[in-house]
Design a protein around this motif. Structure first.
Motif, short mmCIF file in Angstrom:
data_model
loop_
_atom_site.label_atom_id
_atom_site.label_comp_id
_atom_site.label_asym_id
_atom_site.label_seq_id
_atom_site.Cartn_x
_atom_site.Cartn_y
_atom_site.Cartn_z
N ASP A 42 -1.41 27.59 -26.15
CA ASP A 42 -0.22 28.31 -26.60
C ASP A 42 0.04 29.53 -25.72
O ASP A 42 -0.70 29.81 -24.77
CB ASP A 42 -0.32 28.67 -28.08
N ARG A 44 0.17 21.12 -22.15
CA ARG A 44 -0.61 20.14 -22.90
C ARG A 44 -1.82 19.73 -22.06
O ARG A 44 -1.70 19.54 -20.85
CB ARG A 44 0.22 18.91 -23.24
N THR A 79 -2.28 19.26 -31.48
CA THR A 79 -1.05 18.48 -31.41
C THR A 79 -0.70 18.02 -32.82
O THR A 79 -1.50 18.13 -33.74
CB THR A 79 -1.21 17.26 -30.50
N TYR A 103 -2.82 21.54 -27.09
CA TYR A 103 -1.95 22.43 -26.34
C TYR A 103 -2.66 23.76 -26.07
O TYR A 103 -3.58 24.15 -26.78
CB TYR A 103 -0.67 22.75 -27.12
N PRO A 134 3.59 26.40 -27.71
CA PRO A 134 2.75 25.84 -26.66
C PRO A 134 3.42 25.96 -25.30
O PRO A 134 4.65 25.95 -25.20
CB PRO A 134 2.62 24.37 -27.07
#
Length: 244
Positions: free
Chosen positions: A124, A113, A132, A122, A110
């Motif tokens: 990535d 957030r 999460t 998240y 990630p």
């Protein structure tokens, strides 16, 4: 006589090789999996899953190869099932001659957030939504406000990549807020001020201009001299002084 035996040996060699191959193949087919070896290739940097959790998933999916004949173990099927795990980026399963089944796992990484409404997830490194987990929390820039999945993938993702690749801004930006008009506010880690970025267009140039201000001015007059720094307009940095 020596030539005769030489010819005999040469003629028997192919048959010997074929018989040896058949014997080895037969023995290999009957060999069973003696052990399941799971490796997290990035386990030092990332902790979203664990060997124990991967092993549990394998058992729950009914694909534990331990004790089964090697010829009956479908490693491609194991890979496909493991890739359904949203925390896994890559899974490679293969057999070794000693009867061990190896499972190499690469976790997703990630880079930002997002907390929007009742959702928390998240983004990535490939710009995809990543869930999460209660096992591990990554300390990353946080984006809040009016954020859809599409906006996160297409608009916030380039910002997240930029922050990740720029040590100065990665250390500086703590939170990104997106208002109902898709305008962005940045909350820095250092200094008690608000940065108005405006629309996300041309954000790289806006941040470069702000970095010049930090290095040439704010480092001398102090981080808290201004309460608002406005970057909305091209090639302009407008600072509002803090009320005394």
């Amino acid at each position: 006589m020596k030539k005769f035996f030489k010819y005999i040996l040469v003629s028997l060699l192919p048959a010997y090789l074929i018989a040896s191959f058949v014997f080895y193949a037969s023995a290999h087919d009957e060999q069973r999996c003696t052990r399941l070896n799971i490796a997290l290739l990035d386990g030092v940097e990332t902790h979203f899953t664990s060997v124990a959790e991967i092993r549990e998933q394998i058992q729950q999916e009914g694909i534990d190869p331990t004790g089964k004949p090697l010829k009956s173990i479908n490693t491609e099927k194991m890979e496909k099932i493991l890739k359904k795990n949203q925390l896994i980026a890559r899974a490679e399963c293969y057999k070794s001659p000693s009867g061990i089944i190896h499972v190499d796992i690469q976790q997703r990484v990630p880079i930002m957030r997002v907390i929007s409404g009742f959702e928390s997830y998240y983004i990535d490194e490939n710009g995809e939504i990543m869930p999460t987990t209660s096992t591990f929390t990554a300390y990353l820039p946080i984006a809040t406000g009016h954020i859809t999945h599409t906006y996160a993938r297409t608009q916030l993702y380039p910002v997240a990549v930029y922050l990740k690749n720029n040590p100065f801004w990665e250390a500086q930006i703590e939170q990104i807020y997106v208002d109902e008009n898709d305008e962005i506010e940045l909350i820095p880690r250092v200094g008690d001020n608000l940065i108005l970025l405006g629309k996300i267009d041309n954000f790289e140039q806006k941040l470069e201009n702000l970095q010049c201000l930090y290095e040439q001015a704010l480092s001398k007059v102090g981080w808290n001299k201004y309460d608002t720094i406005n970057l909305k307009y091209n090639n302009q940095v407008i600072c509002s002084k803090r009320d005394k």
